[in-house]
Each structure stands twice: as structure tokens, then as C-alpha cells.
Design a protein around this motif. Structure first.
Motif, PDB file in Angstrom:
ATOM      1  N   ARG A 259       0.839  -1.202   0.000  1.00 51.50           N
ATOM      2  CA  ARG A 259       0.000   0.000   0.000  1.00 51.50           C
ATOM      3  C   ARG A 259       0.882   1.264   0.000  1.00 51.50           C
ATOM      4  NH1 ARG A 259      -4.057  -2.537  -1.248  1.00 51.50           N
ATOM      5  NH2 ARG A 259      -5.064  -3.999   0.172  1.00 51.50           N
ATOM      6  N   GLU A 260       1.930   1.239   0.830  1.00 54.66           N
ATOM      7  CA  GLU A 260       2.807   2.402   0.923  1.00 54.66           C
ATOM      8  C   GLU A 260       3.524   2.641  -0.405  1.00 54.66           C
ATOM      9  OE1 GLU A 260       6.291   4.744   1.424  1.00 54.66           O
ATOM     10  OE2 GLU A 260       6.386   2.579   1.085  1.00 54.66           O
ATOM     11  N   GLU A 261       3.986   1.556  -1.045  1.00 51.68           N
ATOM     12  CA  GLU A 261       4.674   1.684  -2.339  1.00 51.68           C
ATOM     13  C   GLU A 261       3.719   2.190  -3.416  1.00 51.68           C
ATOM     14  OE1 GLU A 261       8.136  -1.777  -2.101  1.00 51.68           O
ATOM     15  OE2 GLU A 261       6.068  -2.345  -2.597  1.00 51.68           O
ATOM     16  N   ARG A 262       2.492   1.765  -3.337  1.00 53.02           N
ATOM     17  CA  ARG A 262       1.520   2.220  -4.337  1.00 53.02           C
ATOM     18  C   ARG A 262       1.295   3.725  -4.232  1.00 53.02           C
ATOM     19  NH1 ARG A 262      -2.862  -2.789  -4.923  1.00 53.02           N
ATOM     20  NH2 ARG A 262      -1.329  -4.446  -4.686  1.00 53.02           N
ATOM     21  N   MET A 263       1.293   4.237  -3.039  1.00 51.75           N
ATOM     22  CA  MET A 263       1.160   5.687  -2.857  1.00 51.75           C
ATOM     23  C   MET A 263       2.433   6.401  -3.314  1.00 51.75           C
ATOM     24  SD  MET A 263      -0.813   6.076   0.805  1.00 51.75           S
ATOM     25  CE  MET A 263      -0.753   7.856   0.692  1.00 51.75           C
ATOM     26  N   ARG A 264       3.593   5.856  -2.923  1.00 54.00           N
ATOM     27  CA  ARG A 264       4.868   6.505  -3.224  1.00 54.00           C
ATOM     28  C   ARG A 264       5.150   6.574  -4.717  1.00 54.00           C
ATOM     29  NH1 ARG A 264       9.777   3.233  -1.302  1.00 54.00           N
ATOM     30  NH2 ARG A 264       8.463   3.141   0.562  1.00 54.00           N
ATOM     31  N   TYR A 265       4.800   5.520  -5.438  1.00 55.94           N
ATOM     32  CA  TYR A 265       5.168   5.433  -6.857  1.00 55.94           C
ATOM     33  C   TYR A 265       4.010   5.719  -7.810  1.00 55.94           C
ATOM     34  CZ  TYR A 265       9.293   3.137  -4.913  1.00 55.94           C
ATOM     35  OH  TYR A 265      10.423   2.852  -4.187  1.00 55.94           O
ATOM     36  N   GLY A 266       2.938   6.256  -7.306  1.00 55.92           N
ATOM     37  CA  GLY A 266       1.835   6.628  -8.185  1.00 55.92           C
ATOM     38  C   GLY A 266       1.139   5.441  -8.816  1.00 55.92           C
TER      39      GLY A 266
END
Length: 536
Positions: free
Chosen positions: A23-30
């Protein structure tokens, strides 16, 4: 590695994790909204891959599916190949790669590797500069003239370097970014291919003579300049070109020919290991080779060196090795001989294949012909008549070209044959006993050689490295595997084998004064740190 965002990240096979992005990576990398809700780990993704793979109806469909996985998620592809190597390696390489090469232009999806044609003469260096990676350490190159036992497949032969690179990564942990498959597309003399409207290669007759050699020279020199730490592996060249190129470059650059040297080392290892089953001394063996091409000649050369290392004189060692071809025993009385087998010609009267077995009574029969069924029932019977445990090594692949099957060798010898092959075969049941044939796959040798060269940065690849690799491989066959009748380790142990071979290569390089890297005392730990483990 450049940080990517959004769709570009999902489209990059080296960085894509697909549904495994947190979830965090999805936010960070668009990536929000670009992926389904669920977050899956790599094990979960593997189960989806395996379900899809096992649902395919044919091996070529499985090959296409796996190739598409490699093109979209590199780490998932290699993790699955490593974890399920016995199931997947035959789909990624032999025997399925033979069909994949035959159909290469028809199943083509996305370009992989570098293509060099005669029209690129004078600018090969600029082509290498187009390659996206800057630290290439392993190059597998073919000209497509002698693909497995299938012959001239021209640019379709690119399937071989692509497959070999996959094995370097999976079997020895060479990072994919360090690897490059190359097709020297110098044309093809296969008229059927040139007439095929879907054929993707240079649609002319093969380059020959000095024009051919000068293009290869330009390629080799461009590699030396652009990728000075690279090891060049020549793959599936015709016998004529294989020996010419190896003799031309082996004292100039880091290079070897896998068909000549890799096949020789894996075969020598199998012969060494077979002695633990037959209870014979290696130095006492007599070897008969069916075929006079690059593979058979490479085996004979390395076997000769191994016999001499075991204490035999050169003359005695040569007398222990005999060649047979379609005309029978290769002897001095015959009019023509290939130059590279001259040292092994027998000074005897002519003899047919069966007569040669009767006369010489070899302990080991090795096939490297590409001729399906060359080890007939009569041949196996004849071997079993003179040897309690005849060693039969049928190297030709794909499976359709093997000299005999595991079941044939077993049944025709009443279960006494010690059998290995270039292509995989299932276990054979005779009465209450189950025989487990081993696969003499070059994947046990060349990845470890490459890993060792990467570790020690040796300036050249030498014969002693292949002798050492064969000894290591033979020693790693466990007592349990020997008890099962296998003369090679099981495939899941191949990374362990590659690490051990790499360490042996480093030792040889140090002894020969060829290592340029400062190697630590704990080579085992050091080599392990170099091995790529695909994961998220």
C-alpha cells in the motif's frame, strides 16, 4: 537503477512487482488505481504462475507463457524458475528450446538481446552502445548455424543465447543486468527459412571466409573495448567455425565454446562419477565416441588431458579414446579425416560400429551425433556383452534427436546400463527396481565457470578450469544419487554446484596467475555474496 513511477514502473520488467507492491509503495510510486486491491507476496504470485503454466496444453505454449512472464516481471520469473527448476528448466531450455528456435519467428513477441548483421560492419561498437546496461559480464553469442541437432536456423537461433542467459541467472545467480544474448545474424543457407515471409533474419546466404571472420573480429574487439570485464561464450557454431574461433581468441580474450568445452566437462564429470557405480579406475577406462563434431572432439581433448593427469602417458591416453562415425571406426586406412580428430585416429583395420565395439570393448560409449536411434538395440546388447555395467551417455538433444532413450538403454541391457543423456528422461521401472537416469546438462558447468570468472576476473579461460569443474561436479554426486544410478546431482542442487565450481575456477586462476581481483580468504562466503537472489 533509475526510479520509475506509475505505468512506466509496471512496464519495466526489472522493477515491476505487479500485485506485490505494498500500500505504501503504491502511494509513493503513483500506482494507486493501477493495480487490483489485493497485495500478494511472491509465493502467492508463484501459485498463479504455476496454475497458468500447468494449464497449457503443449510445451511450446508453456515456453511462450514463461517468456512473456520474463518480459513483464523478471524477479517473479527467476524466483519461479529457481524454486521449480526440475519442472521449468526443460521448458526454458532443452528440450523445448529446440522447438522454440524452429518456431522463433512465428512466436516472436518482444525483442530480447542484440542482433548484428553484415550491414552493421564498421559500426558494431555503436550497436553495443545501444545496449541499456553498462556493466556486462556474460555474453552468449551464436551465429545460428548449428542449433542443437537441428542445423542452420539462422536468426531463429537467438532462442539459444536467451535460454542460456536464463540459466546463468537461475543456476549461478549472475544478475540479469550483467548478461547479454547476442545473435551474429550473418544469413542462413536454410532456403525454407529465407522463403518464409515471417522470417525475421538477414535474408541472404551465409557470410563465409574472410568476410565472416572479419565481422566476428569486429564484434570481439568491440566487446573488449565496451565491456572489458565480459566473458564471451560461443554457442552452437558449426564445428568448422567453432574450432577456428576458439583457437583464434582463447589466448586473447575471456572466452570459451560451450559445445566444445562445457559439454566436455559435464561428460568427463559423468564418466568420473560412473566409476563409483562400475567400481573401475578412471585411468583404466576405454572410451568410444560416436560422432566427430565439435562436442565429441571437445570431449576427447579433455578426456585426454584427464587421462594424463591421472598418470597415463600421452600415447597410452590417446589409445584409450576411439571415434566412430557413420562409416565405422575412424582409422588411418580411411581416405579423409577432419583435422581436429587427427590425434585420435586408430591405427587399426576398418570396422563397422558393432565390430569396433567387439574389437575395442569400450567401458564407456558416448553419443554426440544428433542422429536419433544411433544407439540401437544391437549396439546396447553388444556393450552389455563385454561390460557388466556399460556406461551409455547419449548427449544429443532435443529429445527427438537422442541416440537412445533411458528406457531403451535400461531394457536392452537388462537393467545393467549406467545411463545419462543430454535431454531429461523419466525414471524407468524394471520389476521392483526403479532407475533414475541423470541428465548430463551443460547447465552444471557453464554457469559456474561464468560465476568464477566474474569473481576472480581472470584474464583468460583455461583447460585446467574445465578439468577442475568436472572434478568438482563428479565429487558432488551424493552417495544417495549414486545408489539411484544417477551420475549427476539433482537439478535443485545446481546453484550449490555452480558455487563450488566458481570457487575451483578462482583457485585455478590464482595458480595460473590469471586472477586480477583481490580475493578474500573465505572464497565460499565471497562467491555467495555475488549470487543474485530474485525477491521483492
Amino acid at each position: 537503477m533509475k526510479a520509475l513511477h506509475g505505468k512506466a514502473l509496471l512496464d519495466d520488467p526489472a522493477q515491476n512487482k505487479s500485485t506485490a507492491f505494498t500500500r505504501e509503495e503504491r502511494m509513493r510510486y503513483g500506482l494507486q488505481g493501477l493495480l487490483p486491491y489485493s497485495v500478494a507476496d511472491i509465493k502467492n504470485q508463484q501459485q498463479r504462475v504455476l496454475g497458468n503454466l500447468r494449464g497449457k496444453r503443449s510445451d511450446i505454449e508453456k515456453y511462450i507463457f514463461l517468456n512473456s512472464l520474463l518480459e513483464r516481471n523478471q524477479r517473479l520469473f527467476y524466483r519461479t524458475l529457481i524454486d521449480y527448476i526440475e519442472e521449468i528448466m526443460p521448458l526454458v531450455y532443452t528440450p523445448t528450446v529446440g522447438e522454440a528456435c524452429s518456431e522463433f519467428a512465428h512466436i516472436f513477441r518482444k525483442p530480447q538481446g542484440l542482433y548484428i548483421t553484415p550491414e552493421d560492419r564498421g559500426r558494431v561498437a555503436s550497436l553495443l552502445a545501444n545496449w541499456p546496461e553498462t556493466d556486462v559480464r556474460i555474453i552468449v553469442v551464436t551465429d545460428g548455424e548449428r542449433i542443437l541437432g537441428l542445423g542452420d536456423l539462422g536468426a531463429n537461433g537467438m532462442g539459444i543465447p536467451i535460454g542460456k542467459i536464463a540459466l546463468y541467472v537461475a543456476c549461478a545467480g549472475i544478475h540479469p543486468a550483467h548478461c547479454m544474448p547476442v545473435m551474429l545474424d550473418v544469413g542462413t543457407n536454410n532456403q525454407e527459412l529465407r522463403n518464409d515471409p515471417l522470417y525475421l533474419g538477414y535474408p541472404h546466404a551465409r557470410l563465409a571466409g574472410q568476410d565472416y571472420l572479419s565481422l566476428v573480429d569486429e564484434f570481439v574487439q568491440a566487446v573488449r573495448h565496451k565491456f572489458p570485464d565480459a566473458l564471451i561464450q560461443f554457442e552452437d557454431f558449426s564445428s568448422e567455425h567453432a574450432f577456428v574461433l576458439l583457437d583464434r581468441y582463447h589466448k586473447q580474450v575471456r572466452c570459451f565454446n560451450d559445445d566444445i568445452q562445457g559439454t566436455a566437462a559435464v561428460t568427463l564429470a559423468g564418466v568420473h562419477a560412473s566409476c563409483r557405480i562400475t567400481h573401475k579406475q578412471f585411468a583404466d577406462l576405454k572410451i568410444m565416441l560416436l560422432g566427430t563434431g565439435s562436442a565429441a572432439t571437445g570431449i576427447a581433448r579433455l578426456m585426454l588431458s584427464a587421462f594424463q593427469t591421472a598418470g597415463l602417458s600421452e600415447a597410452v591416453a590417446r589409445a584409450r579414446i576411439a571415434f566412430v562415425d557413420r562409416e565405422g571406426l575412424v582409422v588411418t586406412a580411411r581416405a579423409k579425416h577432419k583435422a581436429h580428430i587427427q590425434p585420435f585416429i586408430q591405427e587399426q583395420a576398418p570396422a563397422s560400429f558393432l565390430e569396433a565395439i567387439e574389437r575395442l570393448q569400450p567401458d564407456v560409449l558416448i553419443g554426440a551425433t544428433g542422429a536419433a536411434g544411433a544407439f540401437s538395440e544391437a549396439v546396447i546388447h553388444q556393450m552389455a556383452q563385454y561390460q557388466e555395467r556399460p556406461v551409455i551417455i547419449a548427449l544429443s538433444n532435443p529429445t527427438s534427436h537422442t541416440e537412445c532413450t533411458a528406457e531403451q538403454a535400461c531394457r536392452w541391457s537388462d537393467g545393467r546400463a549406467v545411463f545419462a543423456s543430454g535431454s531429461p528422461f523419466p525414471a524407468v521401472t524394471m520389476g521392483e527396481k526403479i532407475f533414475h537416469p541423470a541428465q548430463g546438462n551443460n547447465a552444471y558447468i557453464f554457469p559456474g565457470i561464468g560465476l568464477g570468472m566474474l569473481a576472480c576476473r581472470a584474464t583468460l579461460v583455461t583447460e585446467r578450469m574445465f578439468l577442475a569443474a568436472a572434478e568438482v561436479l563428479a565429487a558432488m554426486v551424493s552417495p544417495e544419487e549414486i545408489e539411484r544410478g544417477a551420475i549427476y546431482p539433482t537439478l535443485p542442487r545446481v546453484r550449490e554446484v555452480s558455487q563450488a565450481i566458481a570457487i575451483a575456477v578462482c583457485h585455478v586462476a590464482q595458480q595460473e596467475g590469471l586472477a586480477t581481483a583481490n580475493l578474500p580468504d573465505d572464497l565460499e562466503a565471497y562467491v555467495r555474496t555475488l549470487m543474485y537472489e530474485p525477491d521483492y
